[in-house]
Scaffold this motif. Sequence first.
Motif, PDB file in Angstrom:
ATOM      1  N   VAL A   1       0.817  -1.215   0.000  1.00 35.86           N
ATOM      2  CA  VAL A   1       0.000   0.000   0.000  1.00 35.86           C
ATOM      3  C   VAL A   1       0.854   1.271   0.000  1.00 35.86           C
ATOM      4  CG1 VAL A   1      -2.054  -1.041   1.026  1.00 35.86           C
ATOM      5  CG2 VAL A   1      -0.281  -0.100   2.516  1.00 35.86           C
ATOM      6  N   GLY A   2       2.144   1.139  -0.314  1.00 35.43           N
ATOM      7  CA  GLY A   2       2.972   2.320  -0.454  1.00 35.43           C
ATOM      8  C   GLY A   2       4.100   2.458   0.543  1.00 35.43           C
ATOM      9  N   ILE A   3       4.314   1.458   1.360  1.00 35.02           N
ATOM     10  CA  ILE A   3       5.417   1.476   2.332  1.00 35.02           C
ATOM     11  C   ILE A   3       6.523   0.581   1.804  1.00 35.02           C
ATOM     12  CG2 ILE A   3       6.128   0.647   4.622  1.00 35.02           C
ATOM     13  CD1 ILE A   3       4.669   3.278   4.783  1.00 35.02           C
ATOM     14  N   GLU A   4       7.742   1.117   1.802  1.00 34.65           N
ATOM     15  CA  GLU A   4       8.872   0.321   1.320  1.00 34.65           C
ATOM     16  C   GLU A   4       9.532  -0.480   2.437  1.00 34.65           C
ATOM     17  OE1 GLU A   4      11.560   2.282  -1.421  1.00 34.65           O
ATOM     18  OE2 GLU A   4      10.096   3.912  -1.516  1.00 34.65           O
ATOM     19  N   GLY A   5       9.829   0.145   3.549  1.00 33.94           N
ATOM     20  CA  GLY A   5      10.506  -0.563   4.626  1.00 33.94           C
ATOM     21  C   GLY A   5      11.870  -1.073   4.212  1.00 33.94           C
ATOM     22  N   ILE A   6      12.620  -0.220   3.536  1.00 30.21           N
ATOM     23  CA  ILE A   6      13.900  -0.606   2.938  1.00 30.21           C
ATOM     24  C   ILE A   6      14.855  -1.247   3.944  1.00 30.21           C
ATOM     25  CG2 ILE A   6      15.967   0.289   1.788  1.00 30.21           C
ATOM     26  CD1 ILE A   6      14.094   2.461   0.567  1.00 30.21           C
ATOM     27  N   CYS A   7      14.956  -0.666   5.132  1.00 31.54           N
ATOM     28  CA  CYS A   7      15.941  -1.168   6.097  1.00 31.54           C
ATOM     29  C   CYS A   7      15.415  -2.326   6.942  1.00 31.54           C
ATOM     30  CB  CYS A   7      16.444  -0.031   6.982  1.00 31.54           C
ATOM     31  SG  CYS A   7      15.254   0.538   8.219  1.00 31.54           S
ATOM     32  N   GLY A   8      14.151  -2.695   6.744  1.00 30.65           N
ATOM     33  CA  GLY A   8      13.598  -3.828   7.470  1.00 30.65           C
ATOM     34  C   GLY A   8      13.339  -3.580   8.936  1.00 30.65           C
ATOM     35  N   GLY A   9      13.277  -2.330   9.338  1.00 33.26           N
ATOM     36  CA  GLY A   9      12.989  -2.008  10.733  1.00 33.26           C
ATOM     37  C   GLY A   9      14.201  -1.625  11.538  1.00 33.26           C
ATOM     38  N   GLY A  10      15.326  -1.357  10.880  1.00 33.55           N
ATOM     39  CA  GLY A  10      16.561  -1.021  11.585  1.00 33.55           C
ATOM     40  C   GLY A  10      16.738   0.449  11.915  1.00 33.55           C
ATOM     41  N   LEU A  11      15.718   1.260  11.685  1.00 34.20           N
ATOM     42  CA  LEU A  11      15.777   2.710  11.930  1.00 34.20           C
ATOM     43  C   LEU A  11      16.879   3.380  11.125  1.00 34.20           C
ATOM     44  CD1 LEU A  11      15.065   3.099  15.761  1.00 34.20           C
ATOM     45  CD2 LEU A  11      13.738   4.068  13.894  1.00 34.20           C
ATOM     46  N   ASP A  12      17.085   2.901   9.906  1.00 37.90           N
ATOM     47  CA  ASP A  12      18.119   3.479   9.052  1.00 37.90           C
ATOM     48  C   ASP A  12      17.566   4.308   7.902  1.00 37.90           C
ATOM     49  OD1 ASP A  12      20.312   2.445  10.442  1.00 37.90           O
ATOM     50  OD2 ASP A  12      20.231   0.562   9.344  1.00 37.90           O
ATOM     51  N   CYS A  13      16.250   4.203   7.594  1.00 38.71           N
ATOM     52  CA  CYS A  13      15.796   4.816   6.342  1.00 38.71           C
ATOM     53  C   CYS A  13      14.565   5.717   6.452  1.00 38.71           C
ATOM     54  CB  CYS A  13      15.528   3.733   5.300  1.00 38.71           C
ATOM     55  SG  CYS A  13      14.080   2.700   5.659  1.00 38.71           S
ATOM     56  N   ALA A  14      13.679   5.502   7.361  1.00 36.80           N
ATOM     57  CA  ALA A  14      12.424   6.250   7.508  1.00 36.80           C
ATOM     58  C   ALA A  14      11.491   6.087   6.315  1.00 36.80           C
ATOM     59  CB  ALA A  14      12.687   7.723   7.796  1.00 36.80           C
ATOM     60  N   SER A  15      11.683   5.048   5.488  1.00 40.38           N
ATOM     61  CA  SER A  15      10.800   4.822   4.349  1.00 40.38           C
ATOM     62  C   SER A  15       9.453   4.223   4.768  1.00 40.38           C
ATOM     63  CB  SER A  15      11.475   3.923   3.311  1.00 40.38           C
ATOM     64  OG  SER A  15      11.644   2.618   3.813  1.00 40.38           O
ATOM     65  N   CYS A  16       9.258   4.022   6.057  1.00 36.23           N
ATOM     66  CA  CYS A  16       8.002   3.480   6.569  1.00 36.23           C
ATOM     67  C   CYS A  16       7.210   4.534   7.349  1.00 36.23           C
ATOM     68  CB  CYS A  16       8.260   2.249   7.426  1.00 36.23           C
ATOM     69  SG  CYS A  16       9.167   2.599   8.952  1.00 36.23           S
ATOM     70  N   HIS A  17       7.496   5.801   7.069  1.00 32.06           N
ATOM     71  CA  HIS A  17       6.825   6.915   7.735  1.00 32.06           C
ATOM     72  C   HIS A  17       5.320   6.854   7.507  1.00 32.06           C
ATOM     73  CE1 HIS A  17       5.944  11.500   7.533  1.00 32.06           C
ATOM     74  NE2 HIS A  17       5.705  11.060   8.747  1.00 32.06           N
ATOM     75  N   VAL A  18       4.561   6.964   8.592  1.00 32.51           N
ATOM     76  CA  VAL A  18       3.103   7.045   8.528  1.00 32.51           C
ATOM     77  C   VAL A  18       2.644   8.166   9.451  1.00 32.51           C
ATOM     78  CG1 VAL A  18       2.747   4.595   7.989  1.00 32.51           C
ATOM     79  CG2 VAL A  18       2.756   5.344  10.384  1.00 32.51           C
ATOM     80  N   VAL A  19       1.424   8.622   9.214  1.00 35.72           N
ATOM     81  CA  VAL A  19       0.792   9.587  10.110  1.00 35.72           C
ATOM     82  C   VAL A  19      -0.369   8.861  10.782  1.00 35.72           C
ATOM     83  CG1 VAL A  19      -0.399  11.797  10.310  1.00 35.72           C
ATOM     84  CG2 VAL A  19       1.464  11.525   8.652  1.00 35.72           C
ATOM     85  N   VAL A  20      -0.310   8.786  12.096  1.00 33.91           N
ATOM     86  CA  VAL A  20      -1.316   8.098  12.889  1.00 33.91           C
ATOM     87  C   VAL A  20      -2.487   9.061  13.115  1.00 33.91           C
ATOM     88  CG1 VAL A  20      -1.757   7.015  15.133  1.00 33.91           C
ATOM     89  CG2 VAL A  20       0.471   6.714  14.019  1.00 33.91           C
ATOM     90  N   ALA A  21      -3.706   8.560  13.004  1.00 37.62           N
ATOM     91  CA  ALA A  21      -4.879   9.382  13.293  1.00 37.62           C
ATOM     92  C   ALA A  21      -4.775   9.924  14.718  1.00 37.62           C
ATOM     93  CB  ALA A  21      -6.153   8.568  13.113  1.00 37.62           C
ATOM     94  N   LYS A  22      -5.152  11.176  14.899  1.00 33.44           N
ATOM     95  CA  LYS A  22      -5.006  11.843  16.203  1.00 33.44           C
ATOM     96  C   LYS A  22      -5.611  11.044  17.347  1.00 33.44           C
ATOM     97  CE  LYS A  22      -4.723  16.417  14.270  1.00 33.44           C
ATOM     98  NZ  LYS A  22      -5.411  17.638  13.928  1.00 33.44           N
ATOM     99  N   GLU A  23      -6.778  10.442  17.106  1.00 35.12           N
ATOM    100  CA  GLU A  23      -7.442   9.703  18.185  1.00 35.12           C
ATOM    101  C   GLU A  23      -6.706   8.422  18.570  1.00 35.12           C
ATOM    102  OE1 GLU A  23      -9.664   8.826  14.324  1.00 35.12           O
ATOM    103  OE2 GLU A  23      -8.856  10.581  15.309  1.00 35.12           O
ATOM    104  N   TRP A  24      -5.748   8.006  17.773  1.00 35.67           N
ATOM    105  CA  TRP A  24      -4.966   6.805  18.066  1.00 35.67           C
ATOM    106  C   TRP A  24      -3.583   7.120  18.616  1.00 35.67           C
ATOM    107  CZ3 TRP A  24      -6.332   1.824  18.238  1.00 35.67           C
ATOM    108  CH2 TRP A  24      -7.569   1.482  17.708  1.00 35.67           C
ATOM    109  N   ALA A  25      -3.098   8.314  18.429  1.00 33.06           N
ATOM    110  CA  ALA A  25      -1.704   8.637  18.752  1.00 33.06           C
ATOM    111  C   ALA A  25      -1.347   8.325  20.205  1.00 33.06           C
ATOM    112  CB  ALA A  25      -1.417  10.095  18.429  1.00 33.06           C
TER     113      ALA A  25
END
Length: 112
Positions: A41-65
């Motif tokens: 759906v548009g997320i790359e996740g290039i680094c696989g969760g290693g906090l190296d790329c930020a390609s998995c940036h999302v904006v959480v709905a305010k009521e969920w934050a």
Amino acid sequence: MSQAQPEPASVIRVTDREGKRHELEAVEGWRVMEILRDYRVGIEGICGGGLDCASCHVVVAKEWADRLHPPREDELDKLDELPVIEPTSRLSCQILWTDDLDGLELTIPDEV
């Protein structure tokens, strides 16, 4: 005699970059990034969760934050490297799915 109904799966509600809404089945213990990436759906996740790329940036709905665990300093540092963030921006690799998050709403922001 009635049969037991299977429990409904937990879902993530995602709005992609084109504004299309998706309901994705979520898996307990997976990173939200993995779920989004697997559904393409548009997320790359290039680094696989290693906090190296930020390609998995999302904006959480305010009521969920406030229902998510707070971001750690290393996640905040990586978010600060992005050209545009929102007050509820998160890296989806840092959100572990639990059934308590059933119905979580996210938006995948435009790439800058």
